[in-house]
Write an enzyme that holds these catalytic residues in place. Structure first.
Site, PDB file in Angstrom:
ATOM      1  N   ASP A  25     -67.169  -7.429  54.816  1.00 12.29           N
ATOM      2  CA  ASP A  25     -67.307  -7.236  56.038  1.00 12.29           C
ATOM      3  C   ASP A  25     -67.505  -8.371  56.989  1.00 12.29           C
ATOM      4  O   ASP A  25     -68.467  -9.103  56.251  1.00 12.29           O
ATOM      5  CB  ASP A  25     -68.104  -5.849  56.060  1.00 12.29           C
ATOM      6  CG  ASP A  25     -67.756  -4.965  57.545  1.00 12.29           C
ATOM      7  OD1 ASP A  25     -66.726  -5.469  57.971  1.00 12.29           O
ATOM      8  OD2 ASP A  25     -68.627  -4.277  57.756  1.00 12.29           O
ATOM      9  N   ASN A  73     -58.008   1.716  56.303  1.00 15.10           N
ATOM     10  CA  ASN A  73     -57.609   0.338  57.136  1.00 15.10           C
ATOM     11  C   ASN A  73     -56.056   0.384  57.627  1.00 15.10           C
ATOM     12  O   ASN A  73     -55.559  -0.303  58.603  1.00 15.10           O
ATOM     13  CB  ASN A  73     -57.655  -0.698  55.961  1.00 15.10           C
ATOM     14  CG  ASN A  73     -59.267  -1.537  56.055  1.00 15.10           C
ATOM     15  OD1 ASN A  73     -59.481  -2.101  54.999  1.00 15.10           O
ATOM     16  ND2 ASN A  73     -60.000  -1.022  56.915  1.00 15.10           N
ATOM     17  N   GLU A 212     -77.338  -0.984  42.246  1.00 15.80           N
ATOM     18  CA  GLU A 212     -78.482  -1.589  43.167  1.00 15.80           C
ATOM     19  C   GLU A 212     -77.578  -1.924  44.365  1.00 15.80           C
ATOM     20  O   GLU A 212     -76.238  -2.295  44.204  1.00 15.80           O
ATOM     21  CB  GLU A 212     -79.061  -2.686  42.633  1.00 15.80           C
ATOM     22  CG  GLU A 212     -80.009  -2.281  41.290  1.00 15.80           C
ATOM     23  CD  GLU A 212     -81.017  -1.259  41.778  1.00 15.80           C
ATOM     24  OE1 GLU A 212     -81.456  -1.332  43.068  1.00 15.80           O
ATOM     25  OE2 GLU A 212     -81.379  -0.315  41.153  1.00 15.80           O
TER      26      GLU A 212
HETATM   27  C1  FPP Z   1     -63.598  -6.413  56.994  1.00 13.51           C
HETATM   28  O1  FPP Z   1     -63.824  -7.099  57.981  1.00 13.51           O
HETATM   29  C2  FPP Z   1     -62.485  -6.955  56.016  1.00 13.51           C
HETATM   30  C3  FPP Z   1     -61.439  -6.313  55.833  1.00 13.51           C
HETATM   31  C4  FPP Z   1     -61.197  -4.948  56.255  1.00 13.51           C
HETATM   32  C5  FPP Z   1     -60.342  -6.942  55.067  1.00 13.51           C
HETATM   33  C6  FPP Z   1     -60.865  -7.861  54.067  1.00 13.51           C
HETATM   34  C7  FPP Z   1     -59.742  -8.626  53.703  1.00 13.51           C
HETATM   35  C8  FPP Z   1     -59.940 -10.003  53.239  1.00 13.51           C
HETATM   36  C9  FPP Z   1     -60.922 -10.608  53.319  1.00 13.51           C
HETATM   37  C10 FPP Z   1     -58.846 -10.822  53.547  1.00 13.51           C
HETATM   38  C11 FPP Z   1     -57.475 -10.437  52.329  1.00 13.51           C
HETATM   39  C12 FPP Z   1     -58.147 -10.306  51.052  1.00 13.51           C
HETATM   40  C13 FPP Z   1     -57.492 -10.916  49.737  1.00 13.51           C
HETATM   41  C14 FPP Z   1     -58.183 -10.519  48.463  1.00 13.51           C
HETATM   42  C15 FPP Z   1     -56.530 -11.831  49.600  1.00 13.51           C
HETATM   43  P1  FPP Z   1     -63.630  -6.497  59.489  1.00 13.51           P
HETATM   44  O2  FPP Z   1     -61.978  -6.832  59.999  1.00 13.51           O
HETATM   45  O3  FPP Z   1     -63.844  -4.973  59.461  1.00 13.51           O
HETATM   46  O4  FPP Z   1     -64.751  -7.100  60.497  1.00 13.51           O
HETATM   47  P2  FPP Z   1     -65.435  -6.748  61.618  1.00 13.51           P
HETATM   48  O5  FPP Z   1     -66.109  -5.545  61.047  1.00 13.51           O
HETATM   49  O6  FPP Z   1     -66.339  -7.750  62.084  1.00 13.51           O
HETATM   50  O7  FPP Z   1     -64.327  -6.260  62.623  1.00 13.51           O
END
Ligand code: FPP
Length: 257
Positions: A25, A73, A212
């Site tokens: 996150d 998402n 945990e």
């Molecule tokens: C949360 O940050 C992250 C996600 C919803 C997506 C996670 C994706 C990646 C790390 C990249 C793609 C993954 C792979 C395996 C290629 P957020 O966007 O919710 O951040 P915020 O809460 O700060 O807005």
């Protein structure tokens, strides 16, 4: 208790969690802090995925599960969802060689059949070409949600009951859990969430029953091997009781639920 991400903590000796799961996150906040588009945060998030995959292996972790895209998402702006799917496809294309070189087995959990065809194609190829590796597994949770996973498992279990493959009076978790996406994986020992948020957001709710939990303020694109080691050290300092008392644990080997 949240640990300080800045505190240097050596990796725990002897008590390395076998299965670590991470709620990645903070990509959006990382980008906003720098005046960059959210997708740039996700791009840097992919770099952190590479770092964590290697770091986990070096720390002796056997299974790393990463929450890469939740069922919720899909409700993000269309451009962000498209961008994330594009990044995922690009990552899979690029990473296959590295997975083979580093002997990483790729697995997924989630409703993969609802992902774009291109992503599915690369997932199938990578999973097939890495299926024979046994030392280290990377599990990507994609279009994953614990509640949809339970619904899917309950449907499959009901079908097996109707077909006479299961027995109605078998009320064991061991039997039901074979219908979850994680059927052949051990439960996570440690669940980490980055970015300072302290909730599970529909991630591995059943499998994480005895995990945990470690929450770190580090934003995902900044997550390093030292952060993972610090979380493992925090894990090693905890007493896992699985419903028993501390005294019982002293006179018996570690129980399993
Ligand atoms: C949360 O940050 C992250 C996600 C919803 C997506 C996670 C994706 C990646 C790390 C990249 C793609 C993954 C792979 C395996 C290629 P957020 O966007 O919710 O951040 P915020 O809460 O700060 O807005």
């Amino acid at each position: 208790m949240p640990h300080s991400a800045a505190r240097p903590v050596p990796a725990a000796k002897g008590i390395v969690p076998a299965h670590v799961a991470i709620i990645m996150d903070g990509n959006g906040r990382w980008a906003r802090q720098r005046g960059l588009p959210r997708l740039e945060g996700h791009r840097r998030g992919v770099e952190a995925v590479r770092t964590a995959t290697l770091a986990a292996r070096e720390l002796g972790i056997r299974i790393l599960t990463l929450y890469a895209f939740s069922v919720e998402n899909w409700n993000r702006p269309k451009a962000e969802v498209g961008g994330l799917m594009g990044l995922l496809e690009f990552y899979l294309k690029q990473e296959l060689k590295t997975f083979v070189k580093d002997r990483v087995r790729l697995r997924t959990i989630g409703r993969i059949e609802e992902l774009p065809a291109g992503v599915q194609k690369h997932l199938r190829k990578t999973i097939a070409e890495t299926a024979h590796f046994t030392d280290y597994t990377l599990v990507l949770a994609l279009n994953y949600g614990a509640r949809t996973e339970v619904v899917d498992a309950a449907r499959a279990y009901a079908a097996a009951l109707a077909a006479g493959q299961e027995k109605l009076n078998d009320r064991s978790w061991a039997t039901f859990s074979r219908y979850l996406g994680t059927a052949d994986l051990p439960d996570p020992d440690l669940i980490i969430r980055t970015s300072g948020e302290t909730r599970l957001s529909n991630f591995l709710l059943l499998q994480g029953a005895y995990a945990e939990l470690v929450f770190t303020p580090r934003l995902w694109p900044d997550f390093t091997k030292a952060d993972l080691a610090a979380a493992c050290a925090e894990y090693a300092s905890r007493e896992r009781r699985f419903g028993l008392t501390s005294d019982q644990l002293k006179s018996a080997p570690t129980p399993t639920p």
